[in-house]
Design a protein around this motif. Structure first.
Motif, PDB file in Angstrom:
ATOM      1  N   ASN A 249      16.314   4.595   1.305  1.00 44.09           N
ATOM      2  CA  ASN A 249      14.658   4.922   1.280  1.00 44.09           C
ATOM      3  C   ASN A 249      13.422   6.051   2.349  1.00 44.09           C
ATOM      4  OD1 ASN A 249      12.432   4.250   0.265  1.00 44.09           O
ATOM      5  ND2 ASN A 249      12.726   2.417   0.957  1.00 44.09           N
TER       6      ASN A 249
ATOM      7  N   THR B 111      10.883   6.560   1.734  1.00 47.48           N
ATOM      8  CA  THR B 111       8.867   6.359   1.283  1.00 47.48           C
ATOM      9  C   THR B 111       8.809   5.232   2.786  1.00 47.48           C
ATOM     10  OG1 THR B 111       9.306   4.623   0.469  1.00 47.48           O
ATOM     11  CG2 THR B 111       9.856   5.876  -0.771  1.00 47.48           C
ATOM     12  N   SER B 112       7.240   5.073   2.859  1.00 51.07           N
ATOM     13  CA  SER B 112       6.922   4.607   3.418  1.00 51.07           C
ATOM     14  C   SER B 112       6.749   2.738   3.667  1.00 51.07           C
ATOM     15  CB  SER B 112       5.463   5.118   4.287  1.00 51.07           C
ATOM     16  OG  SER B 112       4.168   5.127   3.571  1.00 51.07           O
ATOM     17  N   ARG B 113       6.856   2.961   2.151  1.00 50.31           N
ATOM     18  CA  ARG B 113       7.370   1.133   2.184  1.00 50.31           C
ATOM     19  C   ARG B 113       8.515   0.618   1.240  1.00 50.31           C
ATOM     20  NH1 ARG B 113       7.601   1.799  -3.722  1.00 50.31           N
ATOM     21  NH2 ARG B 113       7.986   3.266  -4.710  1.00 50.31           N
TER      22      ARG B 113
ATOM     23  N   GLN C  72      13.994  -0.983   3.295  1.00 46.70           N
ATOM     24  CA  GLN C  72      13.032  -0.638   3.990  1.00 46.70           C
ATOM     25  C   GLN C  72      12.718   0.687   4.434  1.00 46.70           C
ATOM     26  OE1 GLN C  72      10.770  -4.058   5.056  1.00 46.70           O
ATOM     27  NE2 GLN C  72      12.566  -5.062   3.578  1.00 46.70           N
ATOM     28  N   PRO C  73      11.915   0.522   4.630  1.00 47.38           N
ATOM     29  CA  PRO C  73      10.776   2.280   4.796  1.00 47.38           C
ATOM     30  C   PRO C  73      12.097   2.997   5.498  1.00 47.38           C
ATOM     31  CG  PRO C  73       8.850   0.697   5.185  1.00 47.38           C
ATOM     32  CD  PRO C  73      10.429   0.213   5.445  1.00 47.38           C
TER      33      PRO C  73
ATOM     34  N   ASP D 103      -0.246  -4.582   4.994  1.00 48.92           N
ATOM     35  CA  ASP D 103      -1.013  -3.276   4.371  1.00 48.92           C
ATOM     36  C   ASP D 103      -2.690  -3.937   4.540  1.00 48.92           C
ATOM     37  OD1 ASP D 103       0.846  -2.258   2.974  1.00 48.92           O
ATOM     38  OD2 ASP D 103       1.264  -2.614   1.330  1.00 48.92           O
TER      39      ASP D 103
ATOM     40  N   THR E 277       4.607  -7.788   2.224  1.00 47.19           N
ATOM     41  CA  THR E 277       4.220  -5.882   2.070  1.00 47.19           C
ATOM     42  C   THR E 277       2.936  -5.997   2.242  1.00 47.19           C
ATOM     43  OG1 THR E 277       6.582  -5.322   1.528  1.00 47.19           O
ATOM     44  CG2 THR E 277       4.689  -3.886   1.117  1.00 47.19           C
ATOM     45  N   THR E 278       2.666  -7.299   1.250  1.00 47.09           N
ATOM     46  CA  THR E 278       0.911  -7.199   1.033  1.00 47.09           C
ATOM     47  C   THR E 278       0.286  -7.273   2.755  1.00 47.09           C
ATOM     48  OG1 THR E 278       1.286  -8.373  -1.454  1.00 47.09           O
ATOM     49  CG2 THR E 278      -0.438  -8.763  -0.497  1.00 47.09           C
TER      50      THR E 278
END
Length: 189
Positions: A96, A98-100, A133-134, A185, A181-182
């Motif tokens: 993965n 990505t950063s998410r 995970q990222p 953020d 995750t929310t």
């Protein structure tokens, strides 16, 4: 009730029946493919058979992702030769970048279709949703065997090579992971 109303009622009944059957068709077809191996759908087994033949078969490994799935996904090895009936273990690698966190589910099949009813998985990453995970990179195993009955099948006996293919699709994060995750953020649900 006059004949026009009877005809209308019959047509509504036929339409309701056809709509019901169309909703049942997809799960029924999926069940049929999993039970019979039709269309290259592999089977699931608890353990390998007792019989291991001297005859070998070449297994090719293929990997892809749906458009928009951000993972990098590939087989750790491209081919493997196994004895028919022998349990084999292969690995796929997913990353993965990505950063998410990203969740994914793999669909799978084998070709040629004639091999589907004889290719069985004992354990596979494709049986459950995967969350990376990222920046996480993982090796995902699949344990399988080719049923010795393939050599007796009128089409299967001519199969010398089987390709096992996986495609990963992005799926919504599990509720627990999405909440984390929310929260990370700084967003309010």
């Amino acid at each position: 009730m006059n004949s026009t109303n009877k005809t209308a009622a019959k047509l509504v009944g036929v339409a309701v029946l056809m709509a019901s059957l169309s909703f049942a068709a997809v799960p029924f077809y999926d069940w049929f493919c999993r039970v019979t191996g039709f269309g290259g759908t592999t089977l699931v087994a608890e353990e390998a058979p007792d019989q291991i033949l001297e005859q070998t078969i070449k297994i090719r490994f293929d990997a892809s992702t749906e458009v928009g799935m951000p993972w990098e996904f590939k087989p750790s090895q491209r081919t493997m030769t196994v004895r028919i009936g022998e349990t084999a273990l292969a690995f796929y690698e997913a990353y993965n970048p990505t950063s998410r966190p990203v969740a994914g589910t793999a669909s799978y099949n084998v070709t040629p279709d004639a091999a589907g009813g004889f290719f069985s998985k004992i354990a596979c990453f494709c049986f459950t949703e995967q969350v990376l995970q990222p920046g996480e990179r993982v090796e995902m195993p699949v344990s399988f065997f080719v049923d010795p009955e393939i050599v007796k099948d009128r089409e299967g006996k001519f199969v010398k090579e089987i390709t096992l293919s996986y495609t990963f699709y992005e799926t919504p994060l599990p509720e627990e992971q999405a909440a984390l995750t929310t929260a990370a953020d700084g967003k309010v649900n």
